[in-house]
Design a protein around this motif. Structure first.
Motif, PDB file in Angstrom:
ATOM      1  N   LEU A   1       0.807  -1.217   0.000  1.00 39.01           N
ATOM      2  CA  LEU A   1       0.000   0.000   0.000  1.00 39.01           C
ATOM      3  C   LEU A   1       0.841   1.267   0.000  1.00 39.01           C
ATOM      4  CD1 LEU A   1      -2.787  -0.919   2.585  1.00 39.01           C
ATOM      5  CD2 LEU A   1      -3.096  -0.557   0.134  1.00 39.01           C
ATOM      6  N   GLY A   2       2.044   1.174   0.523  1.00 36.50           N
ATOM      7  CA  GLY A   2       2.861   2.360   0.730  1.00 36.50           C
ATOM      8  C   GLY A   2       2.724   2.813   2.178  1.00 36.50           C
ATOM      9  N   GLU A   3       3.798   3.369   2.709  1.00 31.64           N
ATOM     10  CA  GLU A   3       3.820   3.711   4.131  1.00 31.64           C
ATOM     11  C   GLU A   3       2.754   4.739   4.485  1.00 31.64           C
ATOM     12  OE1 GLU A   3       6.989   5.342   7.537  1.00 31.64           O
ATOM     13  OE2 GLU A   3       7.661   4.892   5.488  1.00 31.64           O
ATOM     14  N   GLN A   4       2.556   5.763   3.640  1.00 27.51           N
ATOM     15  CA  GLN A   4       1.593   6.798   3.978  1.00 27.51           C
ATOM     16  C   GLN A   4       0.164   6.251   3.959  1.00 27.51           C
ATOM     17  OE1 GLN A   4       1.803  10.320   1.565  1.00 27.51           O
ATOM     18  NE2 GLN A   4       0.103  11.325   2.612  1.00 27.51           N
ATOM     19  N   LYS A   5      -0.188   5.502   2.909  1.00 28.86           N
ATOM     20  CA  LYS A   5      -1.532   4.945   2.810  1.00 28.86           C
ATOM     21  C   LYS A   5      -1.804   4.012   3.986  1.00 28.86           C
ATOM     22  CE  LYS A   5      -5.328   3.863   0.268  1.00 28.86           C
ATOM     23  NZ  LYS A   5      -6.296   4.784  -0.362  1.00 28.86           N
ATOM     24  N   TYR A   6      -0.802   3.228   4.345  1.00 28.26           N
ATOM     25  CA  TYR A   6      -0.978   2.245   5.410  1.00 28.26           C
ATOM     26  C   TYR A   6      -1.122   2.930   6.767  1.00 28.26           C
ATOM     27  CZ  TYR A   6      -0.312  -2.079   8.062  1.00 28.26           C
ATOM     28  OH  TYR A   6      -0.478  -3.155   8.907  1.00 28.26           O
ATOM     29  N   LYS A   7      -0.202   3.853   7.051  1.00 21.18           N
ATOM     30  CA  LYS A   7      -0.198   4.468   8.380  1.00 21.18           C
ATOM     31  C   LYS A   7      -1.281   5.536   8.541  1.00 21.18           C
ATOM     32  CE  LYS A   7       4.663   3.711   9.613  1.00 21.18           C
ATOM     33  NZ  LYS A   7       5.954   4.358  10.003  1.00 21.18           N
ATOM     34  N   GLU A   8      -1.519   6.311   7.482  1.00 20.28           N
ATOM     35  CA  GLU A   8      -2.450   7.429   7.602  1.00 20.28           C
ATOM     36  C   GLU A   8      -3.905   7.020   7.380  1.00 20.28           C
ATOM     37  OE1 GLU A   8      -1.583  10.474   8.609  1.00 20.28           O
ATOM     38  OE2 GLU A   8       0.453   9.704   8.864  1.00 20.28           O
ATOM     39  N   GLU A   9      -4.131   6.057   6.496  1.00 14.90           N
ATOM     40  CA  GLU A   9      -5.513   5.685   6.184  1.00 14.90           C
ATOM     41  C   GLU A   9      -5.895   4.330   6.782  1.00 14.90           C
ATOM     42  OE1 GLU A   9      -6.914   6.360   2.203  1.00 14.90           O
ATOM     43  OE2 GLU A   9      -5.314   7.834   1.802  1.00 14.90           O
ATOM     44  N   PHE A  10      -5.139   3.287   6.477  1.00 12.87           N
ATOM     45  CA  PHE A  10      -5.534   1.974   6.994  1.00 12.87           C
ATOM     46  C   PHE A  10      -5.592   1.967   8.516  1.00 12.87           C
ATOM     47  CE2 PHE A  10      -4.088  -2.050   8.857  1.00 12.87           C
ATOM     48  CZ  PHE A  10      -5.215  -2.807   8.596  1.00 12.87           C
ATOM     49  N   LYS A  11      -4.627   2.565   9.167  1.00 11.72           N
ATOM     50  CA  LYS A  11      -4.589   2.543  10.634  1.00 11.72           C
ATOM     51  C   LYS A  11      -5.758   3.299  11.266  1.00 11.72           C
ATOM     52  CE  LYS A  11      -0.896   0.118  11.660  1.00 11.72           C
ATOM     53  NZ  LYS A  11      -0.988  -1.105  12.482  1.00 11.72           N
ATOM     54  N   ARG A  12      -6.468   4.090  10.471  1.00 10.13           N
ATOM     55  CA  ARG A  12      -7.633   4.800  10.989  1.00 10.13           C
ATOM     56  C   ARG A  12      -8.954   4.091  10.665  1.00 10.13           C
ATOM     57  NH1 ARG A  12      -4.227   9.472  10.062  1.00 10.13           N
ATOM     58  NH2 ARG A  12      -4.129  10.708  11.996  1.00 10.13           N
ATOM     59  N   LEU A  13      -8.859   2.940  10.019  1.00 11.57           N
ATOM     60  CA  LEU A  13     -10.071   2.161   9.761  1.00 11.57           C
ATOM     61  C   LEU A  13     -10.530   1.472  11.040  1.00 11.57           C
ATOM     62  CD1 LEU A  13      -9.294   0.450   6.326  1.00 11.57           C
ATOM     63  CD2 LEU A  13     -10.677   2.499   6.750  1.00 11.57           C
ATOM     64  N   ASP A  14     -11.825   1.286  11.174  1.00 12.81           N
ATOM     65  CA  ASP A  14     -12.416   0.608  12.333  1.00 12.81           C
ATOM     66  C   ASP A  14     -13.304  -0.538  11.870  1.00 12.81           C
ATOM     67  OD1 ASP A  14     -11.624   2.189  14.722  1.00 12.81           O
ATOM     68  OD2 ASP A  14     -12.662   3.814  13.666  1.00 12.81           O
ATOM     69  N   ILE A  15     -13.530  -1.468  12.781  1.00 18.35           N
ATOM     70  CA  ILE A  15     -14.521  -2.506  12.528  1.00 18.35           C
ATOM     71  C   ILE A  15     -15.869  -1.833  12.278  1.00 18.35           C
ATOM     72  CG2 ILE A  15     -15.789  -4.444  13.552  1.00 18.35           C
ATOM     73  CD1 ILE A  15     -13.243  -5.105  15.114  1.00 18.35           C
ATOM     74  N   GLY A  16     -16.526  -2.206  11.201  1.00 20.70           N
ATOM     75  CA  GLY A  16     -17.787  -1.593  10.816  1.00 20.70           C
ATOM     76  C   GLY A  16     -17.662  -0.652   9.640  1.00 20.70           C
ATOM     77  N   ASP A  17     -16.455  -0.172   9.342  1.00 12.68           N
ATOM     78  CA  ASP A  17     -16.262   0.700   8.194  1.00 12.68           C
ATOM     79  C   ASP A  17     -16.541  -0.065   6.897  1.00 12.68           C
ATOM     80  OD1 ASP A  17     -15.546   2.665   9.928  1.00 12.68           O
ATOM     81  OD2 ASP A  17     -13.412   2.706   9.403  1.00 12.68           O
ATOM     82  N   ILE A  18     -17.067   0.646   5.901  1.00 15.59           N
ATOM     83  CA  ILE A  18     -17.332   0.055   4.597  1.00 15.59           C
ATOM     84  C   ILE A  18     -16.282   0.578   3.625  1.00 15.59           C
ATOM     85  CG2 ILE A  18     -18.994  -0.135   2.706  1.00 15.59           C
ATOM     86  CD1 ILE A  18     -21.211   0.305   4.800  1.00 15.59           C
ATOM     87  N   ILE A  19     -15.601  -0.362   2.959  1.00 15.10           N
ATOM     88  CA  ILE A  19     -14.515   0.017   2.059  1.00 15.10           C
ATOM     89  C   ILE A  19     -14.651  -0.733   0.737  1.00 15.10           C
ATOM     90  CG2 ILE A  19     -12.921   0.511   3.958  1.00 15.10           C
ATOM     91  CD1 ILE A  19     -11.509  -2.142   3.327  1.00 15.10           C
TER      92      ILE A  19
END
Length: 504
Positions: free
Chosen positions: A104-122
């Protein structure tokens, strides 16, 4: 050790508020990054169950060559630092997805994926591979946030168990209890099966009014509303029978209507104030033809949805392919030894009822007492499919009298597991007899029976133009769905059952 992001089962109110605050902060962070937390269209080309079936052939660590696009709700997130396995749920089921920082790339992983929660729709674009444990998985090459979930799911692994919450918030029930989704998929298939059965036999599906100036066609209390422009009270329909028989008079020889019925009555595992039924009418037929249709509809629905007519309902094995027929009087005599139709007077029938402990009301004649004995002593024991025939004229105001015994009608009820599933009869087409039956019903109403039939002058007028010999049938769709999905309560097969509002 894998770490689940949150566990919200039975969370105290203050913890729940804190979780919601954190989620809103993440929503704001997404906005600050220029990522809409409530996204737009995502082109879905693949689904969980199909992917698992299609790529099951892969060897461990082998991957497919095509890009897949899948969207759904995150139901679990298991973190491993720079990589995470998660569970994505779509309308076909669950599939494992794999997020990796190197991909994913470090920014996408740390900035976006790490802010996902159970219940989010992606929405996910990725490649399918099989893990060393043999699980078909989607490696995420990119993803879009489609909807940020601002509330944590009620439970994480074991589904939503609280019955009241399940019925009030069906969206949560469907979200976390996948077997509930299957019940309602089967419900749709059952309805489709019934329509196919009738459509291929040249029946015409029609629509009749829900609002009426009279509540007729059944013995039930109606809901009352008011029409402001006409300044009149109207009733929500308690049956479609009288409207459909008017269509038979008009020359539409085979008609049916499937739709909502409303009855202002009690609630239990078999009754909801609004429910779905189908009524079917065939000109130049009688109750025997409609018994054949009833059996055919039920058998076909079982075969279409379950692949068999042999089912298990609440632990009882039932063969829907084997149906017994017996008269009401014979069924009572078989169970109690009492022959109510042999009685010459009401007093004799009352004495007979007292002998076997059957309660009755003073307004009941011999037929009413026979029906009370059936309901008290026989009905609950009819586990296997059974047609009960020969209903007393006293309790059948719209059914044609039997030619050999005018005390009974050419009527049937279909029972399975001690529950009425269908009701049908040869329709009364004599307007003079019908008018007298209505008069008898009015007398019962004056005697205290609030569910007795009202007088419908327009229907009598229609009969005076001529109703051909006709067979009619009503089937409770919800009860049939209960039977074929092994559901104990009607609320389990209604997406939004009627519930008393919670106190604020």
């Amino acid at each position: 050790m894998a770490e689940e992001r949150e566990n919200t089962a039975n969370a105290p109110e203050q913890d729940l508020s804190e979780m919601m605050r954190v989620r809103r902060e993440k929503m704001d962070a997404f906005r600050a990054m220029g990522v809409p937390p409530f996204g737009h269209r995502f082109e879905v080309t693949d689904y969980a169950s199909a992917l698992k079936e299609k790529y099951d052939y892969l060897a461990e660590d082998e991957e497919g060559e095509e890009e897949v696009r899948i969207a759904g709700r995150l139901m679990a997130i298991r973190g491993h630092g720079k990589a995470s396995f998660s569970t994505l749920n779509d309308r076909t089921g669950n599939i494992q997805v794999y997020f990796k920082m190197d991909v994913l790339g470090e920014q996408k992983y740390k900035e976006e994926f790490k802010r996902l929660d159970i219940g989010d729709i992606i929405g996910i674009r990725g490649v399918v591979f099989k893990t060393r444990r043999g699980e078909v998985t989607v490696r995420v090459e990119d993803f879009d946030l489609l909807s940020k979930s601002l509330r944590p799911l009620p439970e994480k692994f074991h589904g939503l168990k609280d019955v009241d919450t399940r019925y009030r918030q069906r969206y949560l029930d469907l979200m976390v209890n996948h077997d509930v989704r299957e019940v309602f998929r089967k419900r749709t298939k059952i309805i489709q099966s019934i329509r196919r059965y009738l459509d291929t036999r040249d029946f015409l599906e029609v629509e009749t009014p829900v609002l009426s100036t009279l509540a007729g066609g059944a013995a039930a209390r109606p809901f009352i509303t008011h029409h402001n422009a006409l300044d009149i009270d109207l009733y929500l329909r308690i049956a479609t029978e009288l409207s459909l028989k008017r269509l038979i008079v008009g020359g539409l020889d085979r008609v049916y209507e499937m739709g909502r019925i409303f009855r202002n009555e009690g609630m239990d595992v078999r009754h909801n104030p609004e429910f779905t039924s189908i009524e079917i009418y065939q000109a130049f037929a009688d109750h025997r033809d409609l018994m054949e249709i009833t059996e055919g509809i039920v058998r076909q629905a079982a075969e279409d949805v379950l692949g068999t007519t042999k089912i298990t309902y609440q632990g009882v094995e039932i063969d829907l392919g084997s149906v017994r027929t017996i008269s009401m009087n014979d069924a009572v005599r078989e169970e109690t030894g009492k022959d109510f139709l042999s009685c010459q007077t009401v007093d004799e029938a009352r004495a007979m009822a007292r002998e076997i402990g059957v309660p009755f009301e003073e307004r009941h004649g011999i037929g009413g007492i026979l029906n009370a004995a059936f309901e008290e002593k026989v009905e609950d024991g009819l586990m296997q499919p059974t047609f009960i025939t020969g209903h007393p004229t006293e309790i059948s105001p719209l059914a044609k009298r039997n030619a050999d015994d005018p005390r009974i009608t050419d009527r049937f009820e279909f029972f399975v597991y001690g529950r009425e599933l269908a009701n049908g009869f040869t329709e009364l087409n004599d307007p003079i007899d019908q008018e007298q039956r209505f008069m008898d019903q009015l007398a019962q109403r004056e005697a205290g029976d609030a569910e007795a039939h009202v007088m419908d002058r327009d229907f009598i007028t229609a009969l005076e133009y001529g109703l051909p010999p006709t067979g009619g049938l009503g089937i409770g769709i919800d009860r049939l769905v209960m039977l074929l999905t092994d559901s104990p309560s009607i609320r389990d097969v209604l997406l939004f059952p009627t519930m008393k509002p919670l106190a604020e």
